[in-house]
Design an enzyme around this catalytic site. Structure first.
Site, PDB file in Angstrom:
ATOM      1  N   SER A   1       6.016  -1.662   8.737  1.00  0.00           N
ATOM      2  CA  SER A   1       7.266  -1.755   9.483  1.00  0.00           C
ATOM      3  C   SER A   1       8.501  -1.581   8.579  1.00  0.00           C
ATOM      4  O   SER A   1       8.300  -2.295   7.227  1.00  0.00           O
ATOM      5  CB  SER A   1       7.127  -3.312  10.406  1.00  0.00           C
ATOM      6  OG  SER A   1       8.479  -3.380  10.938  1.00  0.00           O
TER       7      SER A   1
ATOM      8  N   ARG B   1       9.722  -7.844  12.404  1.00  0.00           N
ATOM      9  CA  ARG B   1       8.572  -7.357  12.554  1.00  0.00           C
ATOM     10  C   ARG B   1       7.446  -7.526  11.509  1.00  0.00           C
ATOM     11  O   ARG B   1       6.451  -7.847  11.612  1.00  0.00           O
ATOM     12  CB  ARG B   1       8.619  -5.761  13.040  1.00  0.00           C
ATOM     13  CG  ARG B   1       8.937  -5.522  14.392  1.00  0.00           C
ATOM     14  CD  ARG B   1       9.030  -3.877  14.592  1.00  0.00           C
ATOM     15  NE  ARG B   1       9.223  -3.803  15.948  1.00  0.00           N
ATOM     16  CZ  ARG B   1       9.255  -2.350  16.607  1.00  0.00           C
ATOM     17  NH1 ARG B   1       9.217  -1.562  15.683  1.00  0.00           N
ATOM     18  NH2 ARG B   1       9.443  -2.248  17.732  1.00  0.00           N
TER      19      ARG B   1
ATOM     20  N   ASN C   1       4.283  -9.817  11.835  1.00  0.00           N
ATOM     21  CA  ASN C   1       2.863  -9.519  11.552  1.00  0.00           C
ATOM     22  C   ASN C   1       2.167 -10.320  10.574  1.00  0.00           C
ATOM     23  O   ASN C   1       1.110 -10.576  10.517  1.00  0.00           O
ATOM     24  CB  ASN C   1       2.939  -8.026  10.848  1.00  0.00           C
ATOM     25  CG  ASN C   1       3.599  -6.884  12.035  1.00  0.00           C
ATOM     26  OD1 ASN C   1       3.314  -7.101  13.185  1.00  0.00           O
ATOM     27  ND2 ASN C   1       3.880  -5.854  11.310  1.00  0.00           N
TER      28      ASN C   1
ATOM     29  N   ASP D   1       0.914  -1.132  -0.076  1.00  0.00           N
ATOM     30  CA  ASP D   1      -0.091  -0.083   0.016  1.00  0.00           C
ATOM     31  C   ASP D   1       0.800   1.198   0.020  1.00  0.00           C
ATOM     32  O   ASP D   1       1.632   1.620   1.251  1.00  0.00           O
ATOM     33  CB  ASP D   1      -0.616  -0.135   1.223  1.00  0.00           C
ATOM     34  CG  ASP D   1      -1.759   1.246   1.243  1.00  0.00           C
ATOM     35  OD1 ASP D   1      -3.066   1.133   0.584  1.00  0.00           O
ATOM     36  OD2 ASP D   1      -1.517   2.352   1.881  1.00  0.00           O
TER      37      ASP D   1
ATOM     38  N   LYS E   1      -2.564   6.050  -4.320  1.00  0.00           N
ATOM     39  CA  LYS E   1      -3.619   6.946  -4.037  1.00  0.00           C
ATOM     40  C   LYS E   1      -3.227   8.371  -4.508  1.00  0.00           C
ATOM     41  O   LYS E   1      -2.210   8.820  -4.691  1.00  0.00           O
ATOM     42  CB  LYS E   1      -3.793   6.979  -2.519  1.00  0.00           C
ATOM     43  CG  LYS E   1      -3.788   5.774  -1.898  1.00  0.00           C
ATOM     44  CD  LYS E   1      -4.008   5.869  -0.152  1.00  0.00           C
ATOM     45  CE  LYS E   1      -3.354   4.725   0.409  1.00  0.00           C
ATOM     46  NZ  LYS E   1      -2.033   4.567   0.969  1.00  0.00           N
TER      47      LYS E   1
ATOM     48  N   HIS F   1      -7.301   9.747  -2.192  1.00  0.00           N
ATOM     49  CA  HIS F   1      -6.824   9.737  -0.730  1.00  0.00           C
ATOM     50  C   HIS F   1      -7.350  10.238   0.442  1.00  0.00           C
ATOM     51  O   HIS F   1      -7.659   9.835   1.432  1.00  0.00           O
ATOM     52  CB  HIS F   1      -5.276  10.293  -1.018  1.00  0.00           C
ATOM     53  CG  HIS F   1      -4.331   9.793   0.032  1.00  0.00           C
ATOM     54  ND1 HIS F   1      -2.938   9.744  -0.066  1.00  0.00           N
ATOM     55  CD2 HIS F   1      -4.550   9.364   1.346  1.00  0.00           C
ATOM     56  CE1 HIS F   1      -2.461   9.120   1.024  1.00  0.00           C
ATOM     57  NE2 HIS F   1      -3.336   8.901   1.716  1.00  0.00           N
TER      58      HIS F   1
ATOM     59  N   LEU G   1      -2.536  -0.294  14.087  1.00  0.00           N
ATOM     60  CA  LEU G   1      -1.859  -0.514  15.223  1.00  0.00           C
ATOM     61  C   LEU G   1      -1.989   0.737  16.043  1.00  0.00           C
ATOM     62  O   LEU G   1      -1.323   1.102  16.981  1.00  0.00           O
ATOM     63  CB  LEU G   1      -0.401  -1.045  15.287  1.00  0.00           C
ATOM     64  CG  LEU G   1      -0.054  -2.258  14.526  1.00  0.00           C
ATOM     65  CD1 LEU G   1       1.518  -2.415  14.355  1.00  0.00           C
ATOM     66  CD2 LEU G   1      -0.766  -3.498  14.945  1.00  0.00           C
TER      67      LEU G   1
ATOM     68  N   TYR H   1       3.443   9.761  -0.627  1.00  0.00           N
ATOM     69  CA  TYR H   1       4.421   9.256   0.335  1.00  0.00           C
ATOM     70  C   TYR H   1       5.764   9.276  -0.442  1.00  0.00           C
ATOM     71  O   TYR H   1       6.636   9.252   0.041  1.00  0.00           O
ATOM     72  CB  TYR H   1       4.097   7.537   0.418  1.00  0.00           C
ATOM     73  CG  TYR H   1       2.976   7.288   1.232  1.00  0.00           C
ATOM     74  CD1 TYR H   1       2.179   8.241   1.906  1.00  0.00           C
ATOM     75  CD2 TYR H   1       2.435   5.833   1.351  1.00  0.00           C
ATOM     76  CE1 TYR H   1       0.769   7.754   2.349  1.00  0.00           C
ATOM     77  CE2 TYR H   1       1.396   5.586   1.821  1.00  0.00           C
ATOM     78  CZ  TYR H   1       0.526   6.490   2.547  1.00  0.00           C
ATOM     79  OH  TYR H   1      -0.881   6.313   2.950  1.00  0.00           O
TER      80      TYR H   1
HETATM   81  P1  NAD Z   1       0.456   1.328  11.937  1.00  0.00           P
HETATM   82  O1  NAD Z   1      -0.431   1.204  12.691  1.00  0.00           O
HETATM   83  O2  NAD Z   1       0.793   0.286  11.043  1.00  0.00           O
HETATM   84  O3  NAD Z   1       1.787   1.427  12.898  1.00  0.00           O
HETATM   85  C1  NAD Z   1       3.270   1.326  12.544  1.00  0.00           C
HETATM   86  C2  NAD Z   1       4.004   1.557  13.607  1.00  0.00           C
HETATM   87  O4  NAD Z   1       4.040   0.427  14.398  1.00  0.00           O
HETATM   88  C3  NAD Z   1       5.474   1.215  13.109  1.00  0.00           C
HETATM   89  O5  NAD Z   1       6.172   2.480  12.663  1.00  0.00           O
HETATM   90  C4  NAD Z   1       6.193   0.438  14.146  1.00  0.00           C
HETATM   91  O6  NAD Z   1       6.701   1.190  15.024  1.00  0.00           O
HETATM   92  C5  NAD Z   1       5.009  -0.243  14.806  1.00  0.00           C
HETATM   93  N1  NAD Z   1       5.204  -1.655  14.720  1.00  0.00           N
HETATM   94  C6  NAD Z   1       4.737  -2.239  13.516  1.00  0.00           C
HETATM   95  N2  NAD Z   1       4.736  -3.662  13.404  1.00  0.00           N
HETATM   96  C7  NAD Z   1       5.244  -3.807  14.792  1.00  0.00           C
HETATM   97  C8  NAD Z   1       5.560  -5.052  15.466  1.00  0.00           C
HETATM   98  N3  NAD Z   1       5.251  -6.344  15.092  1.00  0.00           N
HETATM   99  N4  NAD Z   1       5.849  -4.781  16.834  1.00  0.00           N
HETATM  100  C9  NAD Z   1       6.029  -3.387  17.425  1.00  0.00           C
HETATM  101  N5  NAD Z   1       5.768  -2.553  16.683  1.00  0.00           N
HETATM  102  C10 NAD Z   1       5.336  -2.501  15.627  1.00  0.00           C
HETATM  103  O7  NAD Z   1       0.676   2.770  11.327  1.00  0.00           O
HETATM  104  P2  NAD Z   1       0.922   3.425   9.851  1.00  0.00           P
HETATM  105  O8  NAD Z   1       2.118   3.371   9.222  1.00  0.00           O
HETATM  106  O9  NAD Z   1       0.432   4.880  10.108  1.00  0.00           O
HETATM  107  O10 NAD Z   1      -0.529   2.859   8.938  1.00  0.00           O
HETATM  108  C11 NAD Z   1      -0.138   1.531   8.350  1.00  0.00           C
HETATM  109  C12 NAD Z   1      -0.493   1.921   6.715  1.00  0.00           C
HETATM  110  O11 NAD Z   1      -1.711   2.295   6.706  1.00  0.00           O
HETATM  111  C13 NAD Z   1       0.496   3.044   6.125  1.00  0.00           C
HETATM  112  O12 NAD Z   1       1.735   2.489   5.812  1.00  0.00           O
HETATM  113  C14 NAD Z   1       0.079   3.297   5.079  1.00  0.00           C
HETATM  114  O13 NAD Z   1       0.112   2.410   3.895  1.00  0.00           O
HETATM  115  C15 NAD Z   1      -1.710   3.219   5.405  1.00  0.00           C
HETATM  116  N6  NAD Z   1      -2.105   4.439   5.845  1.00  0.00           N
HETATM  117  C16 NAD Z   1      -3.004   5.043   5.170  1.00  0.00           C
HETATM  118  C17 NAD Z   1      -3.667   6.315   5.240  1.00  0.00           C
HETATM  119  C18 NAD Z   1      -4.670   6.948   4.506  1.00  0.00           C
HETATM  120  O14 NAD Z   1      -4.995   8.504   4.730  1.00  0.00           O
HETATM  121  N7  NAD Z   1      -5.036   6.476   3.762  1.00  0.00           N
HETATM  122  C19 NAD Z   1      -3.172   7.287   6.587  1.00  0.00           C
HETATM  123  C20 NAD Z   1      -2.259   6.435   7.381  1.00  0.00           C
HETATM  124  C21 NAD Z   1      -1.669   5.215   6.934  1.00  0.00           C
END
Ligand code: NAD
Length: 279
Positions: free
Chosen positions: A232, A237, A241, A46, A76, A109, A191, A51
């Site tokens: 991640s 990690r 996941n 994604d 997006k 987006h 998360l 980005y």
């Molecule tokens: P997320 O909830 O996936 O959290 C990511 C953070 O969690 C990482 O930086 C890491 O520190 C931690 N993490 C991940 N795996 C872990 C593990 N196994 N153990 C411990 N910590 C762990 O947050 P995100 O990156 O904001 O969201 C995921 C994806 O969603 C983004 O990369 C993007 O592709 C999408 N997204 C979309 C929008 C949108 O507006 N459409 C907005 C934000 C994110």
């Protein structure tokens, strides 16, 4: 390699239910991060124009040795390209940057309700879809009232609505609205960017299964039926996941996690977010 289940979008296209999100993955690291993910068995990435790392995603798919058709890639439309002509031009740019002939899913987006009419933008995406250069089109950050307006004024129903969902923002009514329209729900920041990982309910369930809090949280999303792509950059990690597909939560555990809802966003409310980057 763990087997990731697929969901079928409303146009018959299959989407792997678990993928890797690359928001905030620096452009210079993206190819290596995505190559690692593909090695581990991820088949869904994604990304977004915003980005700035589409090039690394495309390069990783090319370097992986996998057929293009084996990897589901979403991008997006950036917020400064809602004008239909700009949307069409920037979609061409996305394909060039990825080095692809098509994307699997292309999303608006953000709805940007104070900026312009997202229905006009959607009509541009409908044109892209009918050209075959996006296998499916959808939206992101749309509330139910945005969806209803879109669907009333359009031919193509969005295949997906990607919205913020976590145990602290469970989005029951919006998920139901998506489902009623035949739209797959995708959960971003699943998360809560790590905020839920110390939650005592989640850590207790994790201990009971000999799993990690991240795995329990990803598993909760999967069992609700949503598409999920935790971010991640670390191989261990990413593997952890992905392994969330290999166990199951009980219905009581599912309910206990859903009960953690506190309406807590990590990002803005889409009705109030109208940020447009320069350029
Ligand atoms: P997320 O909830 O996936 O959290 C990511 C953070 O969690 C990482 O930086 C890491 O520190 C931690 N993490 C991940 N795996 C872990 C593990 N196994 N153990 C411990 N910590 C762990 O947050 P995100 O990156 O904001 O969201 C995921 C994806 O969603 C983004 O990369 C993007 O592709 C999408 N997204 C979309 C929008 C949108 O507006 N459409 C907005 C934000 C994110």
């Amino acid at each position: 390699m763990p087997t990731v289940p697929t969901l079928t979008l409303n146009n018959g296209v299959d989407i792997p239910q678990l993928g890797l999100g690359v928001y905030q993955v620096p452009p210079e690291d993206t190819q290596q991060v995505v190559e690692t993910a593909l090695e581990l068995g991820y088949r869904h990435i994604d990304t977004a124009q915003m980005y700035g790392n589409e090039a690394g995603v495309g390069a990783a798919v090319a370097a992986s040795g996998l057929d293009r058709a084996e990897v589901f890639v979403t991008s997006k439309l950036n917020n400064n390209r809602h004008d239909p002509q700009a949307a069409l031009r920037s979609f061409d740019g996305t394909l060039d940057t990825l080095g692809f002939e098509y994307v699997d899913l292309f999303l608006i987006h953000w709805p940007l309700p104070a900026v312009g009419d997202f229905v006009d933008t959607w009509h541009a995406l409908e044109g892209i879809y009918s050209s075959g250069r996006a296998r499916a089109i959808g939206v992101s950050n749309f509330h139910a009232h945005h969806l209803h307006r879109l669907v009333e004024a359009s031919t193509v129903v969005p295949a997906a609505n990607q919205v913020e969902i976590s145990p602290y923002l469970t989005q029951g009514p919006l998920r139901a609205a998506n489902e009623a329209l035949g739209i797959v729900t995708e959960a971003w920041s699943p998360l809560a960017q790590g905020a839920v990982l110390d939650d005592p309910v989640i850590t207790a369930i994790a201990a009971a299964h000999g799993r990690t809090p991240a795995q329990v949280t990803v598993r909760w999303h999967l069992q609700r039926g949503d598409v999920v792509f935790p971010k991640s950059m670390h191989r261990a990690r990413m593997a952890e996941n992905l392994d969330a597909v290999t166990f199951a939560l009980t219905s009581d555990e599912m309910a206990a996690i859903t009960a953690l809802d506190r309406g807590q966003r990590t990002g803005p409310d889409p009705d109030e977010f109208n940020w447009v980057p320069k350029g």
